[in-house]
Design a protein around this motif. Structure first.
Motif, PDB file in Angstrom:
ATOM      1  N   GLN A  32     -22.382   0.810 -20.761  1.00 26.45           N
ATOM      2  CA  GLN A  32     -22.423   2.267 -20.874  1.00 26.45           C
ATOM      3  C   GLN A  32     -21.014   2.846 -20.903  1.00 26.45           C
ATOM      4  O   GLN A  32     -20.723   3.777 -21.670  1.00 26.45           O
ATOM      5  CB  GLN A  32     -23.213   2.845 -19.702  1.00 26.45           C
ATOM      6  CG  GLN A  32     -23.429   4.345 -19.755  1.00 26.45           C
ATOM      7  CD  GLN A  32     -24.282   4.833 -18.592  1.00 26.45           C
ATOM      8  OE1 GLN A  32     -24.948   4.044 -17.914  1.00 26.45           O
ATOM      9  NE2 GLN A  32     -24.230   6.138 -18.334  1.00 26.45           N
ATOM     10  N   ALA A  33     -20.137   2.281 -20.078  1.00 26.72           N
ATOM     11  CA  ALA A  33     -18.757   2.768 -20.045  1.00 26.72           C
ATOM     12  C   ALA A  33     -18.046   2.490 -21.363  1.00 26.72           C
ATOM     13  O   ALA A  33     -17.294   3.342 -21.866  1.00 26.72           O
ATOM     14  CB  ALA A  33     -18.007   2.109 -18.896  1.00 26.72           C
ATOM     15  N   GLY A  34     -18.260   1.296 -21.929  1.00 29.50           N
ATOM     16  CA  GLY A  34     -17.625   0.981 -23.200  1.00 29.50           C
ATOM     17  C   GLY A  34     -18.062   1.921 -24.309  1.00 29.50           C
ATOM     18  O   GLY A  34     -17.235   2.444 -25.070  1.00 29.50           O
ATOM     19  N   ARG A  35     -19.352   2.156 -24.374  1.00 32.10           N
ATOM     20  CA  ARG A  35     -19.857   3.081 -25.395  1.00 32.10           C
ATOM     21  C   ARG A  35     -19.307   4.488 -25.173  1.00 32.10           C
ATOM     22  O   ARG A  35     -19.025   5.229 -26.123  1.00 32.10           O
ATOM     23  CB  ARG A  35     -21.385   3.100 -25.378  1.00 32.10           C
ATOM     24  CG  ARG A  35     -22.021   1.802 -25.879  1.00 32.10           C
ATOM     25  CD  ARG A  35     -23.527   1.962 -26.053  1.00 32.10           C
ATOM     26  NE  ARG A  35     -24.214   2.226 -24.781  1.00 32.10           N
ATOM     27  CZ  ARG A  35     -24.660   1.280 -23.973  1.00 32.10           C
ATOM     28  NH1 ARG A  35     -24.479  -0.008 -24.297  1.00 32.10           N
ATOM     29  NH2 ARG A  35     -25.293   1.583 -22.855  1.00 32.10           N
ATOM     30  N   GLY A  36     -19.136   4.852 -23.916  1.00 28.76           N
ATOM     31  CA  GLY A  36     -18.650   6.188 -23.609  1.00 28.76           C
ATOM     32  C   GLY A  36     -17.238   6.442 -24.088  1.00 28.76           C
ATOM     33  O   GLY A  36     -16.876   7.591 -24.384  1.00 28.76           O
ATOM     34  N   VAL A  37     -16.416   5.379 -24.130  1.00 31.07           N
ATOM     35  CA  VAL A  37     -15.036   5.559 -24.607  1.00 31.07           C
ATOM     36  C   VAL A  37     -14.872   5.068 -26.040  1.00 31.07           C
ATOM     37  O   VAL A  37     -13.762   5.052 -26.573  1.00 31.07           O
ATOM     38  CB  VAL A  37     -14.020   4.863 -23.676  1.00 31.07           C
ATOM     39  CG1 VAL A  37     -14.054   5.476 -22.291  1.00 31.07           C
ATOM     40  CG2 VAL A  37     -14.281   3.366 -23.589  1.00 31.07           C
ATOM     41  N   GLY A  38     -15.992   4.646 -26.662  1.00 28.54           N
ATOM     42  CA  GLY A  38     -15.955   4.301 -28.076  1.00 28.54           C
ATOM     43  C   GLY A  38     -15.411   2.936 -28.408  1.00 28.54           C
ATOM     44  O   GLY A  38     -14.873   2.727 -29.507  1.00 28.54           O
ATOM     45  N   VAL A  39     -15.553   1.950 -27.482  1.00 31.16           N
ATOM     46  CA  VAL A  39     -15.083   0.593 -27.753  1.00 31.16           C
ATOM     47  C   VAL A  39     -16.178  -0.394 -27.381  1.00 31.16           C
ATOM     48  O   VAL A  39     -17.119  -0.066 -26.645  1.00 31.16           O
ATOM     49  CB  VAL A  39     -13.802   0.254 -26.948  1.00 31.16           C
ATOM     50  CG1 VAL A  39     -12.679   1.218 -27.286  1.00 31.16           C
ATOM     51  CG2 VAL A  39     -14.076   0.246 -25.440  1.00 31.16           C
ATOM     52  N   HIS A  40     -16.052  -1.623 -27.904  1.00 27.04           N
ATOM     53  CA  HIS A  40     -16.954  -2.673 -27.445  1.00 27.04           C
ATOM     54  C   HIS A  40     -16.692  -2.892 -25.958  1.00 27.04           C
ATOM     55  O   HIS A  40     -15.523  -2.943 -25.525  1.00 27.04           O
ATOM     56  CB  HIS A  40     -16.699  -3.967 -28.221  1.00 27.04           C
ATOM     57  CG  HIS A  40     -17.746  -5.015 -27.982  1.00 27.04           C
ATOM     58  ND1 HIS A  40     -17.799  -5.758 -26.816  1.00 27.04           N
ATOM     59  CD2 HIS A  40     -18.792  -5.435 -28.756  1.00 27.04           C
ATOM     60  CE1 HIS A  40     -18.820  -6.587 -26.873  1.00 27.04           C
ATOM     61  NE2 HIS A  40     -19.437  -6.420 -28.042  1.00 27.04           N
TER      62      HIS A  40
END
Length: 339
Positions: A126-134
């Motif tokens: 969820q955190a990765g998606r939130g900042v736009g990275v894998h």
């Protein structure tokens, strides 16, 4: 040219066991936890860090990893690690890439993660998606010392951010070399690079900078370096070894690569059994020597000895298995001998 100090295999392994608290367990407490985690505790296999502590610290309980003096990070080789909170910079900033572009990438990613989390802890997907990275890219942000994780092996790691350590990255790298040499020495720049998960060109300058603190030695597998302050202990006569210890997969004592493995396990077939191409088994220490491997499934430990063990040695291994501080089990762990 400096004449290398000649060290026997027995001297090297006795030193590693002593500094690693594998001959005699430490008394329970925060100082002992930090000692046990001096070179970090790999935790990529669930409960590995807990079992590494148990092998070194008396009275280890299933909740030992909840001690506030410990934190979990993506450490060397971007693996899950448990380290002392006081040593966070060593295992994070100590691995920060020397390239300015890579440093900026890591810091920018940490900035974006901190802004998105806003004080929360979230699953890393969820955190990765939130900042736009894998999500896996968040591991690079960990080298800033600003990202902690929590992973129990069953679910995705949870990530959160913390203030940056007040330590210079260069100083942290030097201390990381010292930790490697103290716990796994004798060592080389190449061995340090593989252990820390660094490019050789990033590891070599730190090794060179420490030369005034090092002593050249010769072992059965070639020339290498040790911390000069460790020389008296390396020269000391081996003391009594513990009857048995069960070291988990990736334990610091066996976290070796290349020719360094030959010193710990001289037999090639036995090396192949310990350092497999897939998930490594644990190492069975009997009176200071690796005497076989072990794996666990719930409350059953399967031990594969490499030679015939005495009745006393088998009893010592079984006592160690029964004492493993694993949560959620209905009773003590039993042993199945795979012979």
């Amino acid at each position: 040219m400096t004449t290398p100090l000649q060290l026997s295999r027995g001297q090297v392994l006795a030193h590693r066991r002593r500094v690693g608290a594998l001959d005699e367990r430490l008394v329970s407490g925060a100082d002992s936890l930090r000692h046990a985690a001096w070179a970090g505790l790999t935790d990529s296999v669930p409960r590995a860090a807990l079992l590494s502590i148990h092998a070194r610290v008396a009275g280890t309980t299933p909740s030992a990893l909840d001690d506030p003096t410990l934190v979990q990070v993506w450490g060397p080789r971007f693996s899950a690690y448990v380290v002392a909170a006081a040593d966070l910079a060593v295992f994070t900033l100590g691995r920060l890439a020397p390239s300015e572009a890579r440093r900026r990438f890591a810091e920018d990613l940490a900035d974006r993660l901190e802004a998105f989390l806003d004080g929360r802890g979230l699953p890393y997907g969820q955190a990765g998606r939130g900042v736009g990275v894998h999500p896996n890219q968040l591991r690079y942000a960990a080298t800033t010392g600003r990202v902690l994780i929590r992973w129990d092996g069953a679910r995705q790691p949870t990530v959160r951010t913390v203030p940056p350590p007040g330590t210079d990255a260069g100083d942290a790298r030097l201390e990381l070399v010292r930790r490697y040499l103290h716990v796994l020495g004798p060592g080389t720049a190449e061995g340090f690079a593989r252990w820390a998960g660094l490019y050789a060109r990033a590891a070599a300058p730190a090794f060179d900078a420490l030369r005034p603190e090092l002593t050249l030695v010769r072992t059965d597998v070639g020339d290498a370096w040790v911390l000069a302050r460790d020389e008296p202990d390396l020269r000391a006569d081996p003391g009594p070894a513990a009857p048995a210890r069960l070291l988990p997969s990736g334990d610091a004592f066996s976290l070796l690569h290349g020719r360094d493995r030959e010193l710990l396990v001289p037999d090639a077939a036995q090396r192949a059994a310990l350092w497999t191409s897939r998930v490594w088994p644990g190492a069975v220490l009997v009176e200071g020597e690796v005497a076989g491997t072990w794996r666990r499934a719930e409350d059953r430990v399967t031990v594969s000895p490499w030679h015939l063990l005495s009745a006393a040695a088998r009893e010592a291994v079984e006592r160690e298995a029964a004492s493993l501080p694993l949560p959620g089990l209905g009773g003590p762990v039993g042993v199945r001998w795979d012979e």
